[in-house]
Motif scaffolding. Structure first.
Motif, PDB file in Angstrom:
ATOM      1  N   CYS A  26       0.841  -1.191   0.000  1.00 23.44           N
ATOM      2  CA  CYS A  26       0.000   0.000   0.000  1.00 23.44           C
ATOM      3  C   CYS A  26       0.883   1.251   0.000  1.00 23.44           C
ATOM      4  N   GLY A  27       0.515   2.229  -0.817  1.00 25.78           N
ATOM      5  CA  GLY A  27       1.254   3.487  -0.885  1.00 25.78           C
ATOM      6  C   GLY A  27       2.355   3.506  -1.930  1.00 25.78           C
ATOM      7  N   SER A  28       2.641   2.355  -2.533  1.00 27.61           N
ATOM      8  CA  SER A  28       3.709   2.291  -3.537  1.00 27.61           C
ATOM      9  C   SER A  28       3.332   3.065  -4.790  1.00 27.61           C
ATOM     10  N   LEU A  29       4.298   3.758  -5.358  1.00 22.94           N
ATOM     11  CA  LEU A  29       4.138   4.384  -6.669  1.00 22.94           C
ATOM     12  C   LEU A  29       4.178   3.251  -7.694  1.00 22.94           C
ATOM     13  N   ILE A  30       3.079   3.073  -8.447  1.00 22.26           N
ATOM     14  CA  ILE A  30       3.032   1.960  -9.398  1.00 22.26           C
ATOM     15  C   ILE A  30       3.051   2.422 -10.848  1.00 22.26           C
ATOM     16  N   TRP A  31       2.774   3.715 -11.089  1.00 21.94           N
ATOM     17  CA  TRP A  31       2.708   4.230 -12.453  1.00 21.94           C
ATOM     18  C   TRP A  31       3.160   5.679 -12.463  1.00 21.94           C
ATOM     19  N   SER A  32       3.868   6.056 -13.509  1.00 23.81           N
ATOM     20  CA  SER A  32       4.297   7.445 -13.680  1.00 23.81           C
ATOM     21  C   SER A  32       4.251   7.785 -15.163  1.00 23.81           C
ATOM     22  N   LEU A  33       3.716   8.961 -15.487  1.00 20.06           N
ATOM     23  CA  LEU A  33       3.666   9.414 -16.874  1.00 20.06           C
ATOM     24  C   LEU A  33       5.089   9.562 -17.390  1.00 20.06           C
ATOM     25  N   ASN A  34       5.376   8.921 -18.518  1.00 17.83           N
ATOM     26  CA  ASN A  34       6.720   8.943 -19.090  1.00 17.83           C
ATOM     27  C   ASN A  34       6.581   9.047 -20.603  1.00 17.83           C
ATOM     28  N   PRO A  35       6.948  10.190 -21.198  1.00 15.56           N
ATOM     29  CA  PRO A  35       6.785  10.381 -22.641  1.00 15.56           C
ATOM     30  C   PRO A  35       7.524   9.354 -23.507  1.00 15.56           C
ATOM     31  N   LYS A  36       8.443   8.586 -22.935  1.00 14.99           N
ATOM     32  CA  LYS A  36       9.109   7.541 -23.703  1.00 14.99           C
ATOM     33  C   LYS A  36       8.249   6.282 -23.800  1.00 14.99           C
ATOM     34  N   PHE A  37       7.267   6.129 -22.892  1.00 16.53           N
ATOM     35  CA  PHE A  37       6.410   4.950 -22.874  1.00 16.53           C
ATOM     36  C   PHE A  37       4.929   5.284 -22.972  1.00 16.53           C
ATOM     37  N   ASP A  38       4.605   6.544 -22.936  1.00 19.47           N
ATOM     38  CA  ASP A  38       3.229   7.012 -23.042  1.00 19.47           C
ATOM     39  C   ASP A  38       3.184   7.974 -24.225  1.00 19.47           C
ATOM     40  N   ILE A  39       2.465   7.602 -25.271  1.00 20.15           N
ATOM     41  CA  ILE A  39       2.435   8.383 -26.504  1.00 20.15           C
ATOM     42  C   ILE A  39       1.440   9.529 -26.366  1.00 20.15           C
ATOM     43  N   PHE A  40       1.867  10.722 -26.775  1.00 24.96           N
ATOM     44  CA  PHE A  40       1.002  11.892 -26.782  1.00 24.96           C
ATOM     45  C   PHE A  40       0.510  12.098 -28.213  1.00 24.96           C
ATOM     46  N   VAL A  41      -0.814  12.176 -28.389  1.00 25.18           N
ATOM     47  CA  VAL A  41      -1.415  12.341 -29.708  1.00 25.18           C
ATOM     48  C   VAL A  41      -2.254  13.618 -29.705  1.00 25.18           C
ATOM     49  N   ASN A  42      -1.989  14.491 -30.671  1.00 25.52           N
ATOM     50  CA  ASN A  42      -2.762  15.717 -30.802  1.00 25.52           C
ATOM     51  C   ASN A  42      -4.106  15.375 -31.434  1.00 25.52           C
ATOM     52  N   GLU A  43      -5.203  15.801 -30.810  1.00 29.41           N
ATOM     53  CA  GLU A  43      -6.537  15.474 -31.309  1.00 29.41           C
ATOM     54  C   GLU A  43      -6.764  15.985 -32.727  1.00 29.41           C
ATOM     55  N   ILE A  44      -6.130  17.064 -33.110  1.00 27.15           N
ATOM     56  CA  ILE A  44      -6.287  17.628 -34.456  1.00 27.15           C
ATOM     57  C   ILE A  44      -5.824  16.638 -35.522  1.00 27.15           C
ATOM     58  N   GLU A  45      -4.842  15.818 -35.204  1.00 24.96           N
ATOM     59  CA  GLU A  45      -4.285  14.862 -36.164  1.00 24.96           C
ATOM     60  C   GLU A  45      -5.157  13.622 -36.353  1.00 24.96           C
ATOM     61  N   LEU A  46      -6.095  13.399 -35.470  1.00 25.69           N
ATOM     62  CA  LEU A  46      -6.844  12.146 -35.480  1.00 25.69           C
ATOM     63  C   LEU A  46      -7.760  11.983 -36.687  1.00 25.69           C
ATOM     64  N   GLY A  47      -8.297  13.061 -37.195  1.00 20.95           N
ATOM     65  CA  GLY A  47      -9.207  12.972 -38.326  1.00 20.95           C
ATOM     66  C   GLY A  47      -8.584  12.381 -39.567  1.00 20.95           C
ATOM     67  N   SER A  48      -7.277  12.497 -39.702  1.00 28.20           N
ATOM     68  CA  SER A  48      -6.597  11.976 -40.892  1.00 28.20           C
ATOM     69  C   SER A  48      -6.226  10.498 -40.743  1.00 28.20           C
ATOM     70  N   LEU A  49      -6.479   9.929 -39.596  1.00 31.49           N
ATOM     71  CA  LEU A  49      -6.136   8.522 -39.366  1.00 31.49           C
ATOM     72  C   LEU A  49      -7.271   7.604 -39.817  1.00 31.49           C
ATOM     73  N   PRO A  50      -6.950   6.363 -40.179  1.00 31.49           N
ATOM     74  CA  PRO A  50      -8.004   5.405 -40.547  1.00 31.49           C
ATOM     75  C   PRO A  50      -8.976   5.188 -39.384  1.00 31.49           C
ATOM     76  N   ALA A  51     -10.204   4.829 -39.715  1.00 32.59           N
ATOM     77  CA  ALA A  51     -11.261   4.642 -38.707  1.00 32.59           C
ATOM     78  C   ALA A  51     -10.858   3.646 -37.624  1.00 32.59           C
ATOM     79  N   HIS A  52     -10.184   2.547 -37.987  1.00 34.02           N
ATOM     80  CA  HIS A  52      -9.823   1.546 -36.975  1.00 34.02           C
ATOM     81  C   HIS A  52      -8.785   2.097 -35.989  1.00 34.02           C
TER      82      HIS A  52
END
Length: 141
Positions: A26-52
Motif C-alpha cells: 500500500c502506498g507504492s508508486l506503481i505508475w508514472s507518466l513517461n513520454p518515452k512509454f506514453d504516446i502523446f497524440v494531438n486530437e487535431i491529427e486524429l481525423g486523418s487517421l483510418p477509422a480503426h
C-alpha cells in the motif's frame, strides 16, 4: 509507464485486465507518466487517421489534463487497466498512480477512470469509445 511487473489476462470486469506479477505494498508508486512509454497524440491529427486507428485511440487513450487537445496512450500493459468505483489504485495526481491497498501477486489492478478522464461516461466501453471517436473525428480539419 507501469513501475511494477504486470501481465495481461482475462478479467471478470471487462475483457482483458492488467494483473500484478509481484506483491505491491500500500502506498507504492506503481505508475508514472513517461513520454518515452506514453504516446502523446494531438486530437487535431486524429481525423486523418483510418477509422480503426481512431477507434483504438478512443478505447485506449485518455486526455492529457495539462495539455488541452492532447490524448495519452500507454504503450505498456497500463492500457488494459479496468475501471472500478472501488479501485486499488489512486490516480488523482495526473502524472502518478499509487497503490491504495496492498496488491497481491495475481490481483487485478484497477483504477477509477473519473480521476483522470472528465469525459468518462461510465462503464459502457462500446458507447464511450463510439462517442469519443465521433467527437475526435469532428475535430479533424
Amino acid at each position: 509507464m507501469l513501475l511494477i511487473s504486470t501481465y495481461v489476462a482475462p478479467s471478470s470486469i471487462e475483457g482483458l485486465g492488467v494483473f500484478s506479477d509481484e506483491y505491491v505494498p500500500c502506498g507504492s508508486l506503481i505508475w508514472s507518466l513517461n513520454p518515452k512509454f506514453d504516446i502523446f497524440v494531438n486530437e487535431i491529427e486524429l481525423g486523418s487517421l483510418p477509422a480503426h486507428v481512431r477507434s483504438y485511440i478512443a478505447r485506449y487513450s485518455y486526455p492529457h489534463l495539462e495539455m488541452p487537445g492532447c490524448r495519452v496512450i500507454d504503450v505498456d500493459n497500463g492500457k488494459y487497466m479496468n475501471h472500478s468505483l472501488a479501485p486499488n489504485t489512486d490516480f488523482r495526481i495526473f502524472d502518478k498512480g499509487y497503490a491504495l491497498a496492498d496488491i497481491a501477486r495475481g490481483e487485478e489492478i484497477t483504477c477509477n477512470y473519473h480521476e483522470f478522464d472528465p469525459d468518462f461516461v461510465g462503464f459502457m466501453p462500446e458507447f464511450a469509445a463510439a462517442a469519443l471517436e465521433q467527437r475526435l473525428s469532428a475535430t479533424a480539419p
